[in-house]
Write an enzyme that holds these catalytic residues in place. Structure first.
Site, mmCIF file in Angstrom:
data_model
loop_
_atom_site.group_PDB
_atom_site.id
_atom_site.type_symbol
_atom_site.label_atom_id
_atom_site.label_comp_id
_atom_site.label_asym_id
_atom_site.label_seq_id
_atom_site.Cartn_x
_atom_site.Cartn_y
_atom_site.Cartn_z
ATOM 1 N N GLU A 173 -20.905 -11.882 -20.903
ATOM 2 C CA GLU A 173 -20.673 -11.012 -22.064
ATOM 3 C C GLU A 173 -19.191 -10.871 -22.427
ATOM 4 O O GLU A 173 -18.639 -9.772 -22.384
ATOM 5 C CB GLU A 173 -21.262 -9.612 -21.829
ATOM 6 C CG GLU A 173 -22.757 -9.590 -21.671
ATOM 7 C CD GLU A 173 -23.317 -8.159 -21.665
ATOM 8 O OE1 GLU A 173 -22.558 -7.205 -21.890
ATOM 9 O OE2 GLU A 173 -24.524 -8.018 -21.441
ATOM 10 N N HIS A 199 -9.876 4.579 -10.047
ATOM 11 C CA HIS A 199 -9.094 5.360 -9.075
ATOM 12 C C HIS A 199 -8.000 6.139 -9.801
ATOM 13 O O HIS A 199 -7.679 7.263 -9.447
ATOM 14 C CB HIS A 199 -8.476 4.440 -8.013
ATOM 15 C CG HIS A 199 -9.497 3.866 -7.073
ATOM 16 N ND1 HIS A 199 -9.301 2.702 -6.374
ATOM 17 C CD2 HIS A 199 -10.726 4.300 -6.732
ATOM 18 C CE1 HIS A 199 -10.366 2.441 -5.628
ATOM 19 N NE2 HIS A 199 -11.245 3.397 -5.832
ATOM 20 N N GLU A 208 -30.334 -11.347 -18.738
ATOM 21 C CA GLU A 208 -30.478 -9.888 -18.600
ATOM 22 C C GLU A 208 -31.432 -9.381 -19.659
ATOM 23 O O GLU A 208 -31.417 -9.844 -20.801
ATOM 24 C CB GLU A 208 -29.141 -9.143 -18.800
ATOM 25 C CG GLU A 208 -28.184 -9.255 -17.644
ATOM 26 C CD GLU A 208 -26.883 -8.466 -17.884
ATOM 27 O OE1 GLU A 208 -26.911 -7.399 -18.534
ATOM 28 O OE2 GLU A 208 -25.842 -8.948 -17.403
ATOM 29 N N HIS A 245 -17.981 -11.245 -13.855
ATOM 30 C CA HIS A 245 -18.749 -10.145 -14.450
ATOM 31 C C HIS A 245 -17.832 -8.920 -14.506
ATOM 32 O O HIS A 245 -18.084 -7.916 -13.855
ATOM 33 C CB HIS A 245 -20.025 -9.891 -13.650
ATOM 34 C CG HIS A 245 -21.109 -9.203 -14.447
ATOM 35 N ND1 HIS A 245 -22.361 -9.744 -14.633
ATOM 36 C CD2 HIS A 245 -21.119 -8.027 -15.107
ATOM 37 C CE1 HIS A 245 -23.098 -8.920 -15.371
ATOM 38 N NE2 HIS A 245 -22.367 -7.859 -15.668
ATOM 39 N N ARG A 261 -29.959 -13.559 -9.794
ATOM 40 C CA ARG A 261 -28.660 -13.682 -10.461
ATOM 41 C C ARG A 261 -27.717 -12.626 -9.883
ATOM 42 O O ARG A 261 -28.025 -11.434 -9.927
ATOM 43 C CB ARG A 261 -28.811 -13.478 -11.977
ATOM 44 C CG ARG A 261 -27.478 -13.494 -12.696
ATOM 45 C CD ARG A 261 -27.589 -13.353 -14.211
ATOM 46 N NE ARG A 261 -26.239 -13.393 -14.754
ATOM 47 C CZ ARG A 261 -25.722 -12.510 -15.607
ATOM 48 N NH1 ARG A 261 -26.463 -11.517 -16.088
ATOM 49 N NH2 ARG A 261 -24.468 -12.604 -15.999
ATOM 50 N N TYR A 315 -31.216 -6.846 -25.096
ATOM 51 C CA TYR A 315 -31.771 -5.536 -24.752
ATOM 52 C C TYR A 315 -32.510 -4.871 -25.909
ATOM 53 O O TYR A 315 -33.457 -4.127 -25.702
ATOM 54 C CB TYR A 315 -30.645 -4.592 -24.303
ATOM 55 C CG TYR A 315 -30.121 -4.892 -22.917
ATOM 56 C CD1 TYR A 315 -30.645 -4.254 -21.799
ATOM 57 C CD2 TYR A 315 -29.094 -5.812 -22.726
ATOM 58 C CE1 TYR A 315 -30.176 -4.521 -20.525
ATOM 59 C CE2 TYR A 315 -28.617 -6.088 -21.452
ATOM 60 C CZ TYR A 315 -29.158 -5.443 -20.350
ATOM 61 O OH TYR A 315 -28.686 -5.724 -19.094
ATOM 62 N N ASP A 343 -16.762 2.223 -5.474
ATOM 63 C CA ASP A 343 -16.223 2.035 -4.123
ATOM 64 C C ASP A 343 -17.324 1.685 -3.109
ATOM 65 O O ASP A 343 -17.108 0.864 -2.219
ATOM 66 C CB ASP A 343 -15.508 3.305 -3.636
ATOM 67 C CG ASP A 343 -14.152 3.493 -4.311
ATOM 68 O OD1 ASP A 343 -13.814 2.688 -5.203
ATOM 69 O OD2 ASP A 343 -13.436 4.444 -3.941
ATOM 70 N N ASN A 392 -28.258 -12.366 -22.729
ATOM 71 C CA ASN A 392 -28.578 -10.976 -22.397
ATOM 72 C C ASN A 392 -29.081 -10.303 -23.660
ATOM 73 O O ASN A 392 -28.356 -10.229 -24.656
ATOM 74 C CB ASN A 392 -27.334 -10.226 -21.889
ATOM 75 C CG ASN A 392 -26.835 -10.750 -20.564
ATOM 76 O OD1 ASN A 392 -27.471 -11.595 -19.937
ATOM 77 N ND2 ASN A 392 -25.700 -10.238 -20.122
#
Ligand SMILES: *[C@@H]1O[C@H](CO)[C@@H](O)[C@H](O)[C@H]1NC(C)=O
Ligand SMILES: *[C@@H]1O[C@H](CO)[C@@H](O)[C@H](O)[C@H]1NC(C)=O
Ligand SMILES: *[C@@H]1O[C@H](CO)[C@@H](O)[C@H](O)[C@H]1NC(C)=O
Ligand SMILES: *[C@@H]1O[C@H](CO)[C@@H](O)[C@H](O)[C@H]1NC(C)=O
Ligand SMILES: *[C@@H]1O[C@H](CO)[C@@H](O)[C@H](O)[C@H]1NC(C)=O
Length: 498
Positions: free
Chosen positions: A191, A63, A400, A146, A101, A333, A76, A331
């Site tokens: 994380e 914001h 993840e 998170h 999750r 990737y 938002d 997690n």
């Protein structure tokens, strides 16, 4: 999510590992293996100031300066899951998954972060979601943190103030007592490396402080103490009746040496220690990695600082953090190539200099739409083996794993990604006998991707963020994953075990 490659020096000398579709396994996943999907509160819920929710650091961060995201947008409304949670559960049911999750927004249930004021409508939101999941035989895997710290706690210093660990413990106790009858698997912090490095090390993430040589290490210690506090509260007060499991969620790429030289191999292992052992060692082995202690202490003294910028863990703290896990939440990737550089630069106190190394990507690894993520499926098998051998966690849960693109409905690269990584994972399970018990793909929905706003998609379900309805539509990858969940098989036909 993971770290951007932007601070990295890129060069390339060789080819580490073949990628392709040729080796997809045709064996079945074990019956007990849990398939699921993942999300996080700020990225999907919206309802940022509804029904008494308090402000959090991401609300404030975006914001205050909307240009902190690529598209100037924020969370938002996000996927409007604050209102559309029933539809989300309906989708999960259609996928046929057995686990979802999601994370609890701390400020939705404790508006200023403190347990002295509980926001009942926020509590009801999660109770309704948990009941709906239960009615559909979907187990929750609930993350407590998170990345969305209540703004009030940030004003107290956030993850640089040791007392935040006490606030976190109180918050965790509230969550265990309100929701624990429904939850059999908890994750404390998600994380912590990302929150510390990106939130306190550069301006990428809230709260946007730049304390890359010292604040990040304090943040790490305080998040570990917060995690441990929640673990002990669960262990003593709730485990006897609720009988669940609790751990934290850590992330790393697989770090592959860029050549066979001893220096590059040492660099790759050091990269693992600084990027992963930083958090995994205290929890699974009992202290910071030796290489971090030595290098940061050494460099601090060369910089003229009379103590190590890596705050020491006292024996009492070591004992408090050591062993606070019931499983390993991972997690994963992608992979990186790591190369050695002589580290004589002590010009500024800085994590990246403390660590040294060059990081790059092998050009044979197909690129996603974001610089940090490449298709490197072998990373999965190598990393779960590494964790199993070094940390002996008993049980690993892939919390993840996902692909980033800008496609809408047809997303063949995401299918290739999940197929390749799941195949690599299944090899680890069936051939290497690593005890991996579940997998929650990131992500259920195209959601708010932090500083990328809505420009990057990681969902298996497409979300039209321009429609007031935030309409959800199945992608081809979603349909593929649904079939995998149903058949427990990655290809058209699987065979019985040989
Ligand atoms: C496929 O299998 C071959 C032979 O086992 C191996 O050399 C190659 O690296 C594998 N490729 C992948 C992507 O795992
Ligand atoms: C972002 O917006 C702030 C004011 O809200 C301004 O000070 C800053 O220069 C802007 N940054 C960029 C990169 O446009
Ligand atoms: C951590 O706990 C394990 C298991 O109790 C123990 O073997 C190990 O020595 C501890 N680590 C430290 C650094 O105290
Ligand atoms: C500490 O720094 C000195 C001077 O650069 C170097 O010779 C030594 O090897 C370093 N020790 C460690 C453990 O990094
Ligand atoms: C809203 O989206 C859902 C799917 O997410 C769809 O089933 C429904 O028809 C949409 N409603 C309107 C009014 O567009």
């Amino acid at each position: 999510m993971n770290l951007p490659l932007k601070t990295l020096i890129l060069f390339f000398t060789g080819c580490c590992c073949v990628v392709g579709e040729e080796n997809i396994t045709n064996r079945y996943f074990p019956e007990t293996f849990q398939f699921g999907l993942a999300s996080a509160a700020y990225q999907v819920e919206g309802g940022w100031n509804e029904d008494g929710k308090g402000e959090n650091i991401w609300d404030r961060f975006l914001h205050e300066q909307p240009n902190r995201t690529t598209d100037g947008k924020n969370g938002d409304v996000a996927c409007d899951s604050y209102h559309k949670w029933k539809e989300d559960v309906e989708l999960l049911k259609e996928f046929g998954v057995s686990v979802y999750r999601f994370s609890i927004s701390w400020a939705r249930i404790l508006p200023d972060g403190s347990a002295n004021r509980i926001n009942q409508p926020g509590v009801d939101y999660y109770l309704n979601l948990l009941k709906e999941l239960k009615a559909n035989n979907i187990e929750p895997l609930v993350t407590l943190y998170h990345w969305d710290l209540p703004q009030h706690l940030s004003e107290l210093g956030g993850w640089l103030n040791p007392q935040i660990a006490d606030y976190f413990g109180e918050y965790a106790r509230v969550a265990f007592s309100l929701f624990g009858d429904y939850v059999k698997r908890w994750a404390t912090v998600n994380e912590p490396k990302s929150t510390c490095l990106l939130g306190y090390g550069n301006t990428m993430d809230a709260p946007g402080l730049v304390l890359i040589g010292d604040g990040i290490y304090q943040c790490a210690k305080i998040q570990l103490l917060a995690h441990a506090k929640a673990y002990h509260i669960y262990d003593k007060e709730f485990r006897p009746t609720q009988k669940g499991k609790i751990s934290l969620v850590l992330d790393t790429p697989w770090n592959e040496p860029i050549s066979d030289s001893a220096n590059d191999k040492e660099a790759a292992e050091r990269e693992m220690q600084f990027g992963f052992g930083w958090f995994a060692n205290p929890v699974y082995l009992g202290d910071w990695p030796d290489v971090m202690k030595e290098r940061i202490n050494n460099r601090s003294s060369q910089e003229g600082i009379g103590f190590s910028r890596l705050p020491e863990l006292s024996q009492e703290e070591i004992d408090y953090i050591n062993g606070t896990f019931d499983y390993f939440g991972l997690n994963i990737y992608t992979a990186l190539l790591v190369g050695y550089i002589p580290d004589d630069d002590i010009s500024v106190p800085n994590y990246w200099l403390d660590k040294g190394n060059t990081l790059s990507s092998d050009p044979s690894w197909p690129a996603s739409s974001t610089d940090w993520l490449h298709y490197a499926p072998f990373a999965m098998r190598k990393l779960v083996n590494y964790i199993n051998d070094l940390y002996k966690p008993g049980e690993i849960f892939i919390t993840e794993n996902g692909w980033c693109d800008e496609e809408l409905i047809e997303d063949p690269d995401r299918i290739r990604y999940h197929k390749g990584y799941l195949s690599s994972l299944l090899d680890a399970i069936l051939i290497d006998k690593v005890n991996v018990v579940g997998y929650t793909a990131w992500s259920l929905l195209d959601n708010f991707e932090w500083t990328s706003g809505y420009t990057q998609r990681l969902g298996l379900i497409y979300v039209d963020h321009d429609s007031p309805n935030r309409t959800r539509t199945w992608k081809s990858s979603g349909l593929y994953y649904k079939k995998v969940v149903e058949t427990r098989c990655l290809v058209d036909t699987c065979i019985d075990e040989i």
